[in-house]
Design an enzyme around this catalytic site. Structure first.
Site, mmCIF file in Angstrom:
data_model
loop_
_atom_site.group_PDB
_atom_site.id
_atom_site.type_symbol
_atom_site.label_atom_id
_atom_site.label_comp_id
_atom_site.label_asym_id
_atom_site.label_seq_id
_atom_site.Cartn_x
_atom_site.Cartn_y
_atom_site.Cartn_z
ATOM 1 N N CYS A 113 6.678 -8.688 -18.382
ATOM 2 C CA CYS A 113 6.373 -7.288 -17.882
ATOM 3 C C CYS A 113 7.565 -6.998 -16.616
ATOM 4 O O CYS A 113 7.485 -5.704 -16.370
ATOM 5 C CB CYS A 113 4.917 -7.293 -17.078
ATOM 6 S SG CYS A 113 3.734 -7.901 -18.374
ATOM 7 N N HIS A 256 3.953 -2.090 -11.859
ATOM 8 C CA HIS A 256 3.493 -2.329 -13.517
ATOM 9 C C HIS A 256 2.048 -2.024 -13.656
ATOM 10 O O HIS A 256 1.210 -2.452 -12.705
ATOM 11 C CB HIS A 256 3.708 -3.990 -13.720
ATOM 12 C CG HIS A 256 3.211 -4.535 -14.833
ATOM 13 N ND1 HIS A 256 3.629 -3.683 -16.286
ATOM 14 C CD2 HIS A 256 2.632 -5.405 -15.093
ATOM 15 C CE1 HIS A 256 2.942 -4.298 -16.987
ATOM 16 N NE2 HIS A 256 2.505 -5.461 -16.677
ATOM 17 N N ASN A 286 -1.927 -2.162 -20.668
ATOM 18 C CA ASN A 286 -0.749 -2.954 -20.383
ATOM 19 C C ASN A 286 0.457 -3.120 -21.433
ATOM 20 O O ASN A 286 0.182 -3.662 -22.521
ATOM 21 C CB ASN A 286 -0.929 -4.170 -19.812
ATOM 22 C CG ASN A 286 -0.067 -5.448 -19.490
ATOM 23 O OD1 ASN A 286 1.196 -4.718 -19.483
ATOM 24 N ND2 ASN A 286 -0.176 -6.418 -18.684
#
Ligand code: UT7
Length: 329
Positions: A113, A256, A286
């Site tokens: 990520c 994020h 996500n």
């Protein structure tokens, strides 16, 4: 020669929407649990036959168009992904072919990520060194094939997508616009908290690993959550300190997009109201390394951020790997 500029951004998202209501039909979950605990309402899932390089090429093409450059003139393509088209060759070479950017450098990198921030840092280093003048950085993940659709702890969280940015040298005329800093970190002692156990050299694919469902994402959600809030906040504060900034200098934070409660935790640590954060998590879930560049592209398109704005980016993912960046657009 000035700082590295983000000259254009783009995104590539699958059309198919998987809603929380759809997930209610698949596992023992509910829309209210997912919204309350994560903030996610829907996510995008690739069509059969669609690949990471397809989404990445779409994102890359839009980024080149907005930057006003022909993809054939790119010097380098960096693809951040943990879900390549195949283990070999690099997904970046497929992106290069699909963009008609033949001959330029092209390689993948993996920092989960945090991958887009790592990619920005690497692209910036090439430009600062004078080695390349036009670098495409793509964050892309097609997570749907590596998600265990029977595991409610993970399947509600993730989605597929790509985001991209074209980096160019700013030159003196750019003034203080451009990439001010990146700070990159990792802690390999936490490698077991989030990962896909099988399919690599440690645990090669076999009938047994398939039977044990070891080719899917496994995660200790609470552990990831704790470290995400702590380390994303710390990295963001380090970035501010490094640049002699205070939080009030920042126009927008791109954190994020993993869980709304993580973003709220970071906002609290930074003593910032939530409206300083650009949020698109409810639509996409996500998307790992694609999350920040998709958010950046959407924020620009919506006029939520504009040239001259000061952005603070921060992300954490598997590894753990994490980082922050400060950019004057
Ligand atoms: O980019 C980094 C990638 N990962 C992340 O960012 C994930 C970080 N972690 C998280 O976002 C959160 O930890 C989760 C959303 C994964 C879980 O939220 P939580 O508040 O930490 O829940 P929990 O793990 O403490 O679970 C609470 C309960 C459990 O039931 P019991 O054991 O208390 O009976 C779970 O089994 O919620 C249950 N649960 C669910 N219930 C309905 C877990 N997933 C679900 C679900 N629907 N989808």
């Amino acid at each position: 020669m000035g700082r590295t500029l983000i000259a254009g951004t783009g995104r590539g998202l699958p059309e198919r929407v998987l809603s929380n209501a759809d997930l209610e039909q698949m596992v023992d979950t509910s829309d209210s649990w997912i919204v309350e605990r994560t903030g996610i309402r829907e996510r995008r899932i690739i069509a059969k036959g669609q690949t990471s390089s397809d989404l990445a090429a779409t994102a890359g093409l839009h980024a080149c168009r907005k930057a006003g450059i022909d993809p054939a003139t790119l010097d380098c393509i960096i693809v951040s992904t943990v879900t390549p088209d195949s283990p070999l060759p690099a997904t970046a070479v497929h992106v290069q072919r699909k963009l008609g950017a033949g001959g330029c450098a092209a390689f993948d990198m993996a920092a989960a990520c945090a991958g887009f921030i790592y990619g920005l840092s690497v692209g910036d280093a090439f430009i600062a060194r004078g080695q390349f003048k036009r670098v495409l950085v793509v964050g892309v993940e097609v997570l749907s094939p590596v998600i265990d659709w029977e595991d409610r702890n993970t399947c509600v969280l993730f989605g597929d997508g790509a985001g991209a940015a074209v980096l160019v040298p700013g030159g003196d005329a750019a003034g203080d616009r451009g990439l001010w800093s990146t700070h990159l970190y990792a802690d390999g002692t936490m490698a077991d908290a989030l990962g896909i156990p099988a399919g690599g050299t440690a645990l090669p694919a076999s009938q047994e690993t398939v039977a044990q469902r070891l080719h899917y994402v496994k995660m200790n959600g609470r552990e990831v959550f704790k470290h995400a809030v702590r380390n994303m906040s710390r990295a963001a504060l380090t970035a501010l300190e490094h640049n002699g900034l205070t939080i009030t200098d920042v126009d927008t934070v791109l954190a994020h997009q993993a869980n709304m409660r993580i973003v709220e935790g970071v906002a609290k640590q930074l003593a910032l109201p939530l409206d300083k954060f650009f949020i698109n998590l409810p639509k996409y879930g996500n998307t790992s390394s694609a999350s920040i560049p998709i958010a950046l592209d959407e924020a620009l398109e919506a006029g939520r951020v504009k040239q001259g704005d000061l952005l603070l980016m921060t992300a954490l993912g598997a590894g753990f790997s994490w980082g922050s960046a400060v950019v004057r657009l």
